[in-house]
Design an enzyme around this catalytic site. Structure first.
Site, mmCIF file in Angstrom:
data_model
loop_
_atom_site.group_PDB
_atom_site.id
_atom_site.type_symbol
_atom_site.label_atom_id
_atom_site.label_comp_id
_atom_site.label_asym_id
_atom_site.label_seq_id
_atom_site.Cartn_x
_atom_site.Cartn_y
_atom_site.Cartn_z
ATOM 1 N N LYS A 1 -0.936 -13.293 4.829
ATOM 2 C CA LYS A 1 -1.093 -14.149 3.643
ATOM 3 C C LYS A 1 0.240 -14.859 3.426
ATOM 4 O O LYS A 1 0.801 -14.880 2.320
ATOM 5 C CB LYS A 1 -1.488 -13.276 2.432
ATOM 6 C CG LYS A 1 -1.887 -14.048 1.189
ATOM 7 C CD LYS A 1 -3.247 -14.703 1.272
ATOM 8 C CE LYS A 1 -3.531 -15.547 0.054
ATOM 9 N NZ LYS A 1 -4.782 -16.313 0.145
ATOM 10 N N ASP B 1 -12.696 -1.384 6.410
ATOM 11 C CA ASP B 1 -13.941 -0.978 5.732
ATOM 12 C C ASP B 1 -15.000 -2.060 5.894
ATOM 13 O O ASP B 1 -16.190 -1.763 6.096
ATOM 14 C CB ASP B 1 -13.704 -0.751 4.231
ATOM 15 C CG ASP B 1 -13.432 0.724 3.897
ATOM 16 O OD1 ASP B 1 -12.743 1.379 4.699
ATOM 17 O OD2 ASP B 1 -13.899 1.205 2.841
ATOM 18 N N TYR C 1 0.823 -1.217 0.000
ATOM 19 C CA TYR C 1 0.000 0.000 0.000
ATOM 20 C C TYR C 1 0.855 1.264 0.000
ATOM 21 O O TYR C 1 0.387 2.333 -0.393
ATOM 22 C CB TYR C 1 -0.902 -0.019 1.244
ATOM 23 C CG TYR C 1 -1.983 1.034 1.266
ATOM 24 C CD1 TYR C 1 -3.284 0.731 0.883
ATOM 25 C CD2 TYR C 1 -1.711 2.336 1.688
ATOM 26 C CE1 TYR C 1 -4.276 1.693 0.912
ATOM 27 C CE2 TYR C 1 -2.703 3.304 1.715
ATOM 28 C CZ TYR C 1 -3.974 2.975 1.323
ATOM 29 O OH TYR C 1 -4.959 3.923 1.357
ATOM 30 N N ASP D 1 -6.481 -1.861 5.465
ATOM 31 C CA ASP D 1 -7.323 -0.879 4.770
ATOM 32 C C ASP D 1 -8.647 -1.534 4.371
ATOM 33 O O ASP D 1 -9.734 -0.990 4.614
ATOM 34 C CB ASP D 1 -6.566 -0.398 3.527
ATOM 35 C CG ASP D 1 -7.305 0.686 2.775
ATOM 36 O OD1 ASP D 1 -7.766 1.630 3.413
ATOM 37 O OD2 ASP D 1 -7.420 0.580 1.540
#
Ligand code: NAD
Length: 339
Positions: A174, A235, A125, A231
């Site tokens: 991950k 949300d 990011y 991020d």
């Protein structure tokens, strides 16, 4: 005692409206702040200034706390994110994003209380090494994770969990596929977790985490993860508890803090006067806590719980038809009632 000065960045789209509403609330709380206005992003470019003008950086540096409206970032082209720039410049390595149900708000689930702590300056990011080949056929983006930053973030997360009386930390990764970057993050998480035997340590692969959040959010307490996953998952958490209009965020470093809403500049409703200011107000509540003004922070949250929970005068995203101003009047009236 010297008056606390807060840097205020109104931002783009709905930003100026929700910032004005939040300052009204802080005034009703008699916080006695002095505000220094600063600009960044397209607003700054339009005035022939840098994306993040030096004056803005100096002001945040000096005041140490800032309240920031959302800033538009062009998609797929144009200037780099102001948010990423500020987070890196001020070394704001941790992003705290609480998702807390408010009784009375229509949402997928009740009684959700999840704190996402997102690494804020590294990983995919952070946008390092972006490149498109001359023929436009190949694109590159580098992901860098360091032991030093992972350790700092993980210590911060476990300390926060301990301080807040949380029981469990879920490390989301991950590492099955991204064995290098996510693998390093996970191995650091494991070693830091050993220093906190009283807090349950859990590990979860990010895709499974998304599914588990949608199916049973109550099994989560604190989520710690890398930048991009945090991020997206925050949300998702906001969506479980009533939407982006209620989700605050705090960018925290060793010596500076920038407080904001999780949501963006909402171009689809900008200029209509119907933006929900609650997320930024809750962000301001996190700022009050950071400044050790806990009693005012609790009063702010109580007023929000009351007005939003009652649902009588709320903005369209919460099922009502009030304007931003009418909604804000309710909050300030509620605060004044309890003075
Ligand atoms: P967004 O968060 O702006 O909007 C997503 C949806 O949620 C829209 O339908 C919007 O109307 C609604 N929404 C968001 N905030 C709301 C509020 N306070 N009240 C009522 N409804 C609200 O996401 P987007 O449209 O993907 O992004 C728009 C711009 O914002 C992009 O340029 C993006 O880069 C930027 N952005 C900035 C930040 C930030 O400054 N921290 C965060 C996210 C996105």
């Amino acid at each position: 005692m010297a008056q606390t000065r807060v840097t205020v960045i109104p931002g783009d789209g709905i930003g100026p409206d929700i910032v004005a509403a939040t300052l009204r609330l802080l005034d009703a709380l008699e916080c006695d702040f002095a505000y220094d206005r600063a600009i960044a992003g397209q607003t700054a470019l339009d005035q022939g200034l840098d994306l993040v003008p030096q004056e803005t950086l100096d002001m945040i540096e000096k005041n140490t706390v800032a309240l920031k409206g959302p800033i538009t970032t062009p998609v797929g082209k144009g200037f780099r994110s102001v948010n990423v720039t500020l987070r890196k410049h001020f070394d704001l390595f941790a992003n705290l994003r609480p998702a807390l149900s408010i009784p009375g708000v229509r949402s997928r689930y009740d009684n959700v209380d999840i704190l996402t702590i997102r690494e804020n300056i590294e990983g995919i990011y952070s946008g390092e090494g972006q490149m498109v080949s001359d023929d436009g056929e190949r694109a590159e983006l580098r992901s860098v994770i360091t032991r030093k930053e992972s350790k700092r973030l993980m210590r911060f997360a476990y300390e926060a969990a301990q301080r807040l009386g949380r029981r469990k930390v879920t490390v989301v990764h991950k590492a099955n596929i991204m064995k290098s970057t996510s693998g390093l993050f996970l191995s650091v998480a494991r070693s830091v977790a050993e220093e906190y035997p009283n807090i349950e340590h859990e590990e979860m692969i990010v895709d499974n985490c998304a599914m588990q959040l949608a199916m049973n959010p109550h099994r989560f307490d604190v989520i710690v993860t890398t930048n991009l996953f945090g991020d997206i998952l925050s949300d998702l958490c906001a969506g479980l508890t009533g939407g982006l209009g209620l989700a605050p965020g705090a960018n925290i470093g060793e010596h500076r803090g920038i407080f904001e809403a999780v949501h963006g500049s909402a171009p689809d409703i900008a200029g209509k006067g119907v933006a929900n200011p609650t997320a930024l107000m809750l962000g301001a509540g996190m700022m009050l806590e950071y400044l050790e003004m806990n009693e005012k922070a609790e009063r702010l949250r109580a007023a929000i719980r009351h007005v939003v929970g009652e649902g009588r005068v709320v903005t369209p995203d919460l099922g009502g038809n009030a304007s931003t101003d009418e909604f804000t009047d309710e909050f300030t009236d509620e605060l004044i009632k309890h003075l």
